[in-house]
Design an enzyme around this catalytic site. Structure first.
Site, PDB file in Angstrom:
ATOM      1  N   TYR A  32      55.135  75.704 -55.408  1.00  0.00           N
ATOM      2  CA  TYR A  32      54.229  75.166 -54.391  1.00  0.00           C
ATOM      3  C   TYR A  32      52.800  75.417 -54.871  1.00  0.00           C
ATOM      4  O   TYR A  32      51.978  76.030 -54.192  1.00  0.00           O
ATOM      5  CB  TYR A  32      54.497  75.767 -53.004  1.00  0.00           C
ATOM      6  CG  TYR A  32      54.147  74.775 -51.912  1.00  0.00           C
ATOM      7  CD1 TYR A  32      54.883  73.602 -51.776  1.00  0.00           C
ATOM      8  CD2 TYR A  32      53.077  74.980 -51.060  1.00  0.00           C
ATOM      9  CE1 TYR A  32      54.553  72.672 -50.809  1.00  0.00           C
ATOM     10  CE2 TYR A  32      52.745  74.042 -50.090  1.00  0.00           C
ATOM     11  CZ  TYR A  32      53.486  72.896 -49.976  1.00  0.00           C
ATOM     12  OH  TYR A  32      53.148  71.969 -49.018  1.00  0.00           O
ATOM     13  N   HIS A  34      49.000  75.398 -56.323  1.00  0.00           N
ATOM     14  CA  HIS A  34      47.708  74.957 -55.795  1.00  0.00           C
ATOM     15  C   HIS A  34      46.638  75.212 -56.856  1.00  0.00           C
ATOM     16  O   HIS A  34      46.968  75.614 -57.986  1.00  0.00           O
ATOM     17  CB  HIS A  34      47.399  75.668 -54.475  1.00  0.00           C
ATOM     18  CG  HIS A  34      47.614  77.151 -54.532  1.00  0.00           C
ATOM     19  ND1 HIS A  34      46.829  77.985 -55.302  1.00  0.00           N
ATOM     20  CD2 HIS A  34      48.545  77.956 -53.941  1.00  0.00           C
ATOM     21  CE1 HIS A  34      47.250  79.234 -55.158  1.00  0.00           C
ATOM     22  NE2 HIS A  34      48.291  79.241 -54.345  1.00  0.00           N
ATOM     23  N   HIS A  37      46.780  78.381 -58.955  1.00  0.00           N
ATOM     24  CA  HIS A  37      47.687  78.359 -60.113  1.00  0.00           C
ATOM     25  C   HIS A  37      47.082  77.515 -61.243  1.00  0.00           C
ATOM     26  O   HIS A  37      47.179  77.879 -62.413  1.00  0.00           O
ATOM     27  CB  HIS A  37      49.041  77.761 -59.719  1.00  0.00           C
ATOM     28  CG  HIS A  37      49.778  78.534 -58.672  1.00  0.00           C
ATOM     29  ND1 HIS A  37      49.890  78.098 -57.374  1.00  0.00           N
ATOM     30  CD2 HIS A  37      50.426  79.729 -58.725  1.00  0.00           C
ATOM     31  CE1 HIS A  37      50.606  78.976 -56.672  1.00  0.00           C
ATOM     32  NE2 HIS A  37      50.930  79.977 -57.466  1.00  0.00           N
ATOM     33  N   GLN A 148      43.696  87.546 -58.927  1.00  0.00           N
ATOM     34  CA  GLN A 148      43.114  88.717 -58.247  1.00  0.00           C
ATOM     35  C   GLN A 148      43.515  88.783 -56.780  1.00  0.00           C
ATOM     36  O   GLN A 148      43.491  89.837 -56.168  1.00  0.00           O
ATOM     37  CB  GLN A 148      41.584  88.671 -58.369  1.00  0.00           C
ATOM     38  CG  GLN A 148      40.904  89.914 -57.815  1.00  0.00           C
ATOM     39  CD  GLN A 148      39.470  89.672 -57.438  1.00  0.00           C
ATOM     40  OE1 GLN A 148      38.708  89.123 -58.233  1.00  0.00           O
ATOM     41  NE2 GLN A 148      39.082  90.061 -56.231  1.00  0.00           N
TER      42      GLN A 148
END
Ligand code: PAF
Length: 295
Positions: A32, A34, A37, A148
């Site tokens: 999934y 976004h 990524h 992070q």
């Protein structure tokens, strides 16, 4: 882009890559995907000659009452994103591929896995450390990339790489946010429009604490209270804590080391986490990476 659906297929593709030489980077994900990524893949491409990404919703990091069976997914969109971002190999194993019958060996991340999210999600970091160790062992990358936003996960995996002498450079990349500040997360998909508005209190609270830090406030209590006072829109505040960003130890008194102000809370059925680094360093996220590879 080549797709491997099991370990033997992946090994064949990796063998060819290794023959070509060059550095192999790895971006593990639960799908999934976004822009967060996409950014990890971009960091990986900038540092490596090839990018291996994985999509695997790891059952061992979900508690019995958590969202394993409802975790959002859209494999076609994920594959398109990976292709567009220049992923070399996409690994999409089934759960039975990674957890064969009788599987019984786990990595215990120790006390760092018990605090913050660990105290609300017992066993979560044991599952994360185990699957990441398995994926590292299968892919054998030179570098691996994490966001992070999952500060505690990054700290635990950095410690694991060091403790187990894994020859991998662990890189932590900054959190990617929506235009209004909400940290990107696959779980944002659970939010209704109203909940999405309320979720903004987290990034606003963290921004207020950052602002106070930049104005010279160094008292841990004052920084935490500044953030907490703005978190009233959460349905449940799980924690708002100032910790050493590398060890997850609580900071009391004055902030002197690289600090992470970490928040977790629930809005509707979404459990959201976010953090900011409080530091005088120009690029504090860089300090989270493990550059020296243990001998
Ligand atoms: O951060 C995540 O998406 C997951 O925890 C990870 C690192 C892919 C392990 O399942």
């Amino acid at each position: 882009m080549r797709i491997a659906r099991n370990i033997p297929e992946l090994r064949v593709l990796l063998k060819t890559l290794r023959k070509q030489g060059g550095r192999i980077g790895f971006v593990p994900t639960m799908g999934y995907l976004h822009e967060g990524h996409a950014s990890l893949i971009q960091h990986c491409r900038a540092r490596c000659d090839s990018v291996v990404a994985s999509i695997f919703v790891n059952p061992t990091q979900f508690g019995p009452d958590e969202d394993l069976n409802h975790y959002p997914h859209d494999l076609d969109r994920d594959q398109a994103l990976c292709l567009n971002q220049g992923v070399t190999i996409l690994f999409i194993p089934e759960a039975t591929e990674l957890y064969t019958t009788g599987f019984s060996t786990f990595i215990d991340p120790g006390p760092m896995g018990q605090v913050l999210c660990g105290s609300y999600r017992p066993g979560h970091f044991r599952g994360v450390a185990t699957v990441v160790a398995k994926l590292f062992s299968i892919v054998q990358p030179d570098l691996a990339f994490f966001g992070q936003k999952d500060l505690q996960q990054a700290a635990i995996l950095r410690r694991m790489v060091w403790d187990l002498n894994l020859p991998i450079e662990l890189v932590v990349a900054p959190t990617i946010r929506e235009h209004d500040g909400l940290a990107m997360s696959s779980r944002n998909a659970y939010l209704s429009i109203g909940e999405r508005m309320r979720a903004l209190c987290i990034s606003r609270a963290l921004a207020a604490a950052t602002n106070a830090f930049q104005k010279g406030v160094r008292s841990a209590t004052e920084l935490v209270d500044t953030a907490k006072s703005l978190l009233g829109d959460l349905d449940e505040l799980q924690y708002c804590e100032l910790v050493d960003a590398l060890t997850m130890d609580t900071i009391e008194g004055q902030v002197k080391r690289l600090a992470g102000l970490c928040v977790a809370g629930k809005i509707g059925r979404a459990r959201l986490i976010d953090n900011v680094l409080l530091s005088e360093a120009a690029d504090p996220t860089r300090l989270l990476s493990l550059v020296a590879i243990p001998d």
